[in-house]
Design an enzyme around this catalytic site. Structure first.
Site, PDB file in Angstrom:
ATOM      1  N   ILE A 150     -22.783  26.901  48.006  1.00 10.64           N
ATOM      2  CA  ILE A 150     -21.753  25.939  47.620  1.00 10.64           C
ATOM      3  C   ILE A 150     -20.356  26.433  47.975  1.00 10.64           C
ATOM      4  CG2 ILE A 150     -21.439  26.830  45.281  1.00 10.64           C
ATOM      5  CD1 ILE A 150     -21.254  23.939  44.311  1.00 10.64           C
ATOM      6  N   ASN A 180     -19.756  28.381  30.710  1.00 15.20           N
ATOM      7  CA  ASN A 180     -20.089  28.417  29.293  1.00 15.20           C
ATOM      8  C   ASN A 180     -18.852  28.031  28.474  1.00 15.20           C
ATOM      9  OD1 ASN A 180     -18.471  30.732  29.498  1.00 15.20           O
ATOM     10  ND2 ASN A 180     -20.256  32.045  29.754  1.00 15.20           N
ATOM     11  N   VAL A 222     -24.995  30.365  40.107  1.00 16.49           N
ATOM     12  CA  VAL A 222     -23.963  29.696  40.916  1.00 16.49           C
ATOM     13  C   VAL A 222     -22.566  30.091  40.450  1.00 16.49           C
ATOM     14  CG1 VAL A 222     -23.092  27.450  41.664  1.00 16.49           C
ATOM     15  CG2 VAL A 222     -25.543  27.793  41.375  1.00 16.49           C
ATOM     16  N   ASP A 223     -22.355  30.161  39.151  1.00 17.59           N
ATOM     17  CA  ASP A 223     -21.026  30.519  38.642  1.00 17.59           C
ATOM     18  C   ASP A 223     -20.636  31.926  39.086  1.00 17.59           C
ATOM     19  OD1 ASP A 223     -18.688  29.982  37.176  1.00 17.59           O
ATOM     20  OD2 ASP A 223     -19.453  31.120  35.479  1.00 17.59           O
ATOM     21  N   SER A 257     -26.819  22.579  34.378  1.00 12.59           N
ATOM     22  CA  SER A 257     -27.796  22.848  33.300  1.00 12.59           C
ATOM     23  C   SER A 257     -29.211  23.046  33.812  1.00 12.59           C
ATOM     24  CB  SER A 257     -27.777  21.741  32.246  1.00 12.59           C
ATOM     25  OG  SER A 257     -26.541  21.703  31.572  1.00 12.59           O
ATOM     26  N   TYR A 284     -30.153  26.856  32.140  1.00 12.97           N
ATOM     27  CA  TYR A 284     -30.081  26.282  30.794  1.00 12.97           C
ATOM     28  C   TYR A 284     -31.358  25.544  30.423  1.00 12.97           C
ATOM     29  CZ  TYR A 284     -25.192  27.409  29.887  1.00 12.97           C
ATOM     30  OH  TYR A 284     -24.018  28.081  29.629  1.00 12.97           O
TER      31      TYR A 284
END
Length: 402
Positions: free
Chosen positions: A212, A229, A238-239, A327, A331
């Site tokens: 990305i 979060n 990804v973060d 998510s 998640y």
């Protein structure tokens, strides 16, 4: 008539009037006491306490004047000053002589070094059995067929047993999801287009399998959505990739965001915040907080997260935006259910946007999004190519800012 009573070291003297009664007579004959009982003593009587020892250093307390039955103790009767010290007229005490100074070595007075001194005898070497006159066998060290020394395999019977080998081996094929998470395949390093779809008459969608951080349109009206979060810290997956490419100033900008709740909460579930992109090839980064999967009851919060990110991007003049599968996977959201909610929310909120893309770095998620998009969207047959962005120039300002 005054009578004196001796009590220990204290003598009591008091004027006692004469009484004659049957009670007093019985008490006197029984106990041998010539004084009347205390309750029959008149109030005008007076007790005087005098110390037998005039030099007693601990006299009784003297009360204030005017009190009944006051004590009368003259000072000269109970205190005698000590005699003066006797002067000494003898010879003065002897004075200790001062200690001698420390000894120092004078190099001029040292004896000359001998040049004919013999060296010390050599220390005999430890030759093992040969020192005792017993011949030793010079055996070669055992080696394997490759010439490497063989280590001893002897194990003491009192040693702890070795633990059994782990059932997992990284080279063995397995279908365990835990093993897949521990050893993920290498992530893609470029964008690979597969399908393009139509969201509305003015907005299109392209679903990519790739990285990305390589997505870019013009660098002025484009933005990347990062899964975050509640504290908007750098996370995993990804973060973590986004923070690694953007540099440490992105994390500093996230930490400077105002708190919206106690314990450092900067963004609630279903909401989004925005910061600069720094080293990323886009203009803004939108941090969206998705829900944890708890069944289909979480669909409303996930749809609200997509809508909040789109609304925030519209207020900042963004026309091109890219989403990861929020998510999903980390998640707990299944890709099939996450794709259904994502495409529904993006289709309802695409007004005012020219391009809304989705980039997925997992082949399983990519297939799930493609299958769902073929069900609810109209596919566009022509392919679209996005050139690789040039490497961003490092900014010289070391101070992080929003």
């Amino acid at each position: 008539m005054a009578q004196a009573i001796q009590v220990g070291a204290i003598r009591l003297a008091a004027p006692l009037p004469a009484f004659s009664s049957s009670f007093h007579g019985e008490a006197s004959s029984k106990h041998g006491i010539s004084s009347p009982p205390l309750h029959t003593r008149p109030s005008s009587s007076r007790i005087v306490i005098r110390s037998v020892y005039p030099s007693d250093p601990f006299p009784p307390r003297i009360p204030r004047q005017g009190q009944p039955n006051e004590y009368k103790l003259p000072v000269e009767e109970y205190y005698t000053p000590p005699p003066p010290p006797v002067p000494y007229y003898g010879p003065p005490p002897p004075v200790k002589p001062p200690p001698p100074p420390p000894r120092t070595l004078n190099p001029d007075k040292l004896p000359p070094k001998s040049t004919n001194a013999e060296p010390p005898p050599p220390v005999p070497e430890n030759k093992g059995l040969s020192a005792l006159g017993i011949p030793e066998l010079d055996l070669p060290e055992p080696t394997d067929k490759d010439g490497k020394p063989i280590k001893s395999t002897y194990r003491s019977p009192y040693a702890k047993p070795e633990p059994p080998p782990r059932p997992y081996h990284p080279e063995r094929p397995t279908n365990s999801r835990v093993i897949e998470w521990l050893n993920p395949p290498p992530p893609p390093t470029e964008l690979m287009q597969r399908e393009q779809f139509k969201l509305s008459d003015t907005c299109s969608m392209t679903i990519y399998f790739g990285d990305i951080t390589k997505w870019r349109v013009d660098g002025a009206t484009d933005a990347i959505v990062a899964p975050a979060n509640k504290k908007v810290n750098a996370g995993a997956a990804v973060d973590g990739v986004i923070h690694k490419v953007a540099g440490p100033r992105l994390l500093s900008a996230c930490q400077r965001l105002p708190d919206v709740a106690p314990h450092g909460v900067k963004c609630e579930v279903g909401q989004a915040v925005s910061t600069k992109a720094f080293n990323l090839p886009v203009s803004r980064v939108i941090h969206a907080v998705g829900p944890v999967y708890e069944g289909r009851e979480s669909d409303a919060d996930l749809e609200k997260t997509y809508a909040s990110a789109l609304a925030l991007a519209a207020t900042e003049g963004i026309k091109h935006i890219v989403f990861p599968p929020l998510s999903c996977r980390i998640y707990g959201y299944p890709y099939s259910e996450g794709a259904e909610v994502a495409l529904k929310a993006l289709k309802n909120g695409c007004q005012g946007f020219t391009q809304i893309d989705i980039v997925i770095r997992n082949i399983e998620g990519y297939d799930a999004f493609i299958d769902e998009a073929n069900k609810v969207l109209e596919a566009i047959k022509e392919r679209k190519t996005i050139p690789m962005p040039p490497p961003p120039q490092e900014q010289q300002s070391p101070i992080p800012y929003l």
